[in-house]
Design an enzyme around this catalytic site. Structure first.
Site, PDB file in Angstrom:
ATOM      1  N   ASP A  78      35.586  34.335  42.288  1.00 11.77           N
ATOM      2  CA  ASP A  78      35.299  35.500  43.128  1.00 11.77           C
ATOM      3  C   ASP A  78      34.706  36.620  42.287  1.00 11.77           C
ATOM      4  OD1 ASP A  78      37.546  36.817  41.905  1.00 11.77           O
ATOM      5  OD2 ASP A  78      38.829  35.706  43.285  1.00 11.77           O
ATOM      6  N   ASP A  80      34.191  40.818  41.660  1.00 14.45           N
ATOM      7  CA  ASP A  80      34.612  42.199  41.905  1.00 14.45           C
ATOM      8  C   ASP A  80      33.493  43.111  41.444  1.00 14.45           C
ATOM      9  OD1 ASP A  80      37.262  41.483  42.729  1.00 14.45           O
ATOM     10  OD2 ASP A  80      37.696  41.053  40.640  1.00 14.45           O
ATOM     11  N   ASP A 159      43.538  45.510  32.334  1.00 11.63           N
ATOM     12  CA  ASP A 159      44.619  44.896  31.555  1.00 11.63           C
ATOM     13  C   ASP A 159      44.191  44.404  30.162  1.00 11.63           C
ATOM     14  OD1 ASP A 159      43.180  42.876  32.819  1.00 11.63           O
ATOM     15  OD2 ASP A 159      44.888  41.991  33.857  1.00 11.63           O
TER      16      ASP A 159
HETATM   17  P1  ATP Z   1      40.650  35.702  38.420  1.00 11.85           P
HETATM   18  O1  ATP Z   1      39.678  34.830  37.726  1.00 11.85           O
HETATM   19  O2  ATP Z   1      41.947  35.054  38.627  1.00 11.85           O
HETATM   20  O3  ATP Z   1      40.130  36.356  39.670  1.00 11.85           O
HETATM   21  P2  ATP Z   1      40.545  38.362  37.394  1.00 11.85           P
HETATM   22  O4  ATP Z   1      40.636  38.871  35.990  1.00 11.85           O
HETATM   23  O5  ATP Z   1      39.256  38.565  38.100  1.00 11.85           O
HETATM   24  O6  ATP Z   1      40.959  36.854  37.369  1.00 11.85           O
HETATM   25  P3  ATP Z   1      41.678  39.852  39.521  1.00 11.85           P
HETATM   26  O7  ATP Z   1      43.082  39.862  40.016  1.00 11.85           O
HETATM   27  O8  ATP Z   1      40.595  39.380  40.416  1.00 11.85           O
HETATM   28  O9  ATP Z   1      41.717  38.996  38.203  1.00 11.85           O
HETATM   29  O10 ATP Z   1      41.361  41.308  39.017  1.00 11.85           O
HETATM   30  C1  ATP Z   1      40.064  41.775  38.702  1.00 11.85           C
HETATM   31  C2  ATP Z   1      40.099  42.712  37.529  1.00 11.85           C
HETATM   32  O11 ATP Z   1      40.895  43.855  37.835  1.00 11.85           O
HETATM   33  C3  ATP Z   1      40.738  42.144  36.259  1.00 11.85           C
HETATM   34  O12 ATP Z   1      39.827  41.383  35.513  1.00 11.85           O
HETATM   35  C4  ATP Z   1      41.199  43.380  35.551  1.00 11.85           C
HETATM   36  O13 ATP Z   1      40.131  44.036  34.905  1.00 11.85           O
HETATM   37  C5  ATP Z   1      41.638  44.271  36.695  1.00 11.85           C
HETATM   38  N1  ATP Z   1      43.070  44.057  37.000  1.00 11.85           N
HETATM   39  C6  ATP Z   1      43.605  43.244  37.933  1.00 11.85           C
HETATM   40  N2  ATP Z   1      44.933  43.325  37.954  1.00 11.85           N
HETATM   41  C7  ATP Z   1      45.267  44.226  37.024  1.00 11.85           C
HETATM   42  C8  ATP Z   1      46.492  44.767  36.574  1.00 11.85           C
HETATM   43  N3  ATP Z   1      47.635  44.366  37.091  1.00 11.85           N
HETATM   44  N4  ATP Z   1      46.448  45.717  35.602  1.00 11.85           N
HETATM   45  C9  ATP Z   1      45.279  46.129  35.078  1.00 11.85           C
HETATM   46  N5  ATP Z   1      44.103  45.647  35.462  1.00 11.85           N
HETATM   47  C10 ATP Z   1      44.071  44.714  36.410  1.00 11.85           C
HETATM   48 MG    MG Z   2      38.773  38.133  40.175  1.00 13.32          MG
END
Ligand code: ATP
Ligand code: MG
Length: 465
Positions: A78, A80, A159
């Site tokens: 996905d 963002d 994070d």
């Molecule tokens: P995935 O591949 O599982 O989607 P992701 O890193 O994109 O992993 P998401 O939950 O989609 O995870 O979150 C998007 C972004 O938002 C992360 O990459 C991070 O930069 C930020 N993020 C998400 N959750 C947190 C958190 N709990 N604390 C700080 N930053 C966060």
């Molecule tokens: Mg993501």
């Protein structure tokens, strides 16, 4: 375009030395020749969202896990987008958009294509709120996080360094504030800022560290890893519905089994998740769950759908069986005993996992189908194969065969029945008829392996005394 040009002219150049909470305000700019992002892995819709926002004069970038995955040459699941437009401004630009969340407000922009709809999550740059400015629980957990900021501040509140890079698809440039590229090349997961403070603000980050390590095969850097042993129990403060979502992400990462093992390595399994602790402490159960999670991982890697209900049905099956046997030994008939066992297991889990009702309904369906699948009498098999729920119950049955919980013959019988024509089906029914009682009579496994040590099982035992 014109507005962007004027904005550019008016903007003072950023001062090189300024810091945001000890981190540089100006990012490293990584050009295409260095980052090698393959534009074919990009979502057209995500690119469109950044383009529309930029045309309206805002900053907009693909961000987070998508950039991490693109840099690793993996197609992100996905996308963002991060922008300096407020959620209301974003909403005005996209017809099919919806404002969601309270703790963390974002806009979902939906695109309908030939395949399933794609949702692009658009979030506004946020400041990294300090404990004294934020809505914070006694443990340090941040309850609301809607203070807007600039991009540098937004990067600082993310994070891990590998999750804090921004990609502009128009200029094909990556902006990196926290040496994410360096950590990515060194295969390191490093928390931005002071790790224990960041875990206190949001304990879910502990689960995220384990998930990303399992997914990427990277090493969690020492200072990022060490506070987890001590702070694991903070997960208990996380609202159960959010915990459920995070555990689901972990189980659906395509690396579920490695993630569970990761949780065990850092001791998170017994501090926080009784469900996972129970699984890992019972060898029969471990085998069943391992097999099921490896199947799940394979399905996800080959792009097949996986349902949350099915996953949790496998994780909790042994609890259900133990409670079912208990109710039956209290002279309750088999079917009501199974329903009572399911109710009890759901009740037990409520404390930890905020599971949605629809998942519970799927799980109940899968479990209650098992004795009926084993029985194979009357018109029932004919009706069942036509039911839309059949496939989930049948897959679950196959898993039980695979782990030798029941005879492999039963799974094969159903495969033949499902695929067979009227003639084959009639023959199969005849085979069951000629069997000694075994196929006609099923109930909770009489010979329980080891008694379930979970709370509810204990309660039932206490009540029986
Ligand atoms: P995935 O591949 O599982 O989607 P992701 O890193 O994109 O992993 P998401 O939950 O989609 O995870 O979150 C998007 C972004 O938002 C992360 O990459 C991070 O930069 C930020 N993020 C998400 N959750 C947190 C958190 N709990 N604390 C700080 N930053 C966060
Ligand atoms: Mg993501």
């Amino acid at each position: 375009m014109i507005r962007r040009f004027i904005d550019k002219l008016l903007k003072k150049p950023a001062r090189q030395k300024k810091l945001v909470h000890g981190h540089p305000l100006t990012p490293k700019k990584i050009i295409k020749r260095t980052h090698h992002i393959n534009p074919e892995l990009l979502s057209k819709n995500a690119v469109k969202v950044t383009h529309v926002l930029q045309e309206a004069g805002f900053e907009a970038y693909i961000v987070g896990g998508a950039v991490r995955d693109l840099l690793l040459g993996i197609a992100p699941k996905d996308f963002d987008v991060a922008t300096n437009a407020t959620p209301e401004q974003v909403q005005k630009l996209f017809r099919r958009s919806r404002l969601i969340g309270r703790r963390f407000q974002i806009v979902h922009v939906t695109f309908y294509g030939k395949e399933r709809p794609e949702i692009i999550e658009v979030s506004t740059f946020r400041a990294h709120v300090q404990a004294d400015q934020a809505d914070v629980a006694a443990s340090g957990r941040i309850l609301r996080d809607n203070v807007w900021g600039n991009q540098a501040e937004d990067a600082t509140r993310r994070d891990f360094s590998i999750n804090a890079m921004y990609y502009d698809p128009q200029t094909e440039t990556v902006l990196d504030y926290h040496n994410g590229m360096q950590d990515l090349n060194a295969k390191i997961i490093r928390m931005i800022g002071e790790p224990s403070q960041r875990y206190r603000e949001d304990p879910v980050r502990m689960l995220r560290a384990i998930r990303f390590a399992a997914k990427t095969g990277f090493t969690i850097e020492k200072e990022t890893l060490s506070p987890i042993h001590e702070l694991g129990s903070l997960i208990q403060d996380v609202p159960s519905s959010r915990l459920f979502d995070e555990i689901l992400k972990l189980l659906m990462s395509g690396h579920a089994w490695a993630s569970i093992q990761g949780l065990e390595t850092v001791g998170l399994h017994h501090k926080i998740l009784p469900l996972i602790e129970d699984i890992l402490s019972d060898s029969d159960r471990t085998e069943f769950v391992k097999q099921s999670l490896q199947n799940t991982d394979d399905r996800i890697k080959s792009g097949k759908p996986v349902s949350a209900g099915f996953l949790f049905a496998t994780l909790l099956w042994h609890d259900v069986q133990a409670a079912w046997a208990n109710f039956e030994s209290d002279s309750m008939p088999s079917v009501p005993a199974l329903h009572a066992a399911i109710d009890q297991v759901f009740e037990q889990q409520k404390e930890f996992l905020g599971m949605q009702r629809r998942h519970e309904a799927d799980m109940r369906e899968i479990w209650t189908m098992q004795p009926r699948l084993e029985k194979r009498v009357g018109r029932y098999p004919y009706r069942l194969v036509e039911s839309p729920k059949f496939k989930a119950g049948y897959d679950f049955l196959l898993l039980r065969c695979q782990t030798h919980e029941i005879e492999a013959e039963i799974g094969q019988w159903w495969t033949d029945f499902w695929q067979g024509d009227e003639h084959v089906r009639a023959e199969l029914m005849q085979i069951v008829k000629n069997m000694p009682n075994s196929a006609q009579n099923t109930s909770a496994p009489k010979k329980r392996r080891r008694r379930n040590r979970s709370k509810a099982a204990k309660t039932t035992a206490e009540q029986a005394n």
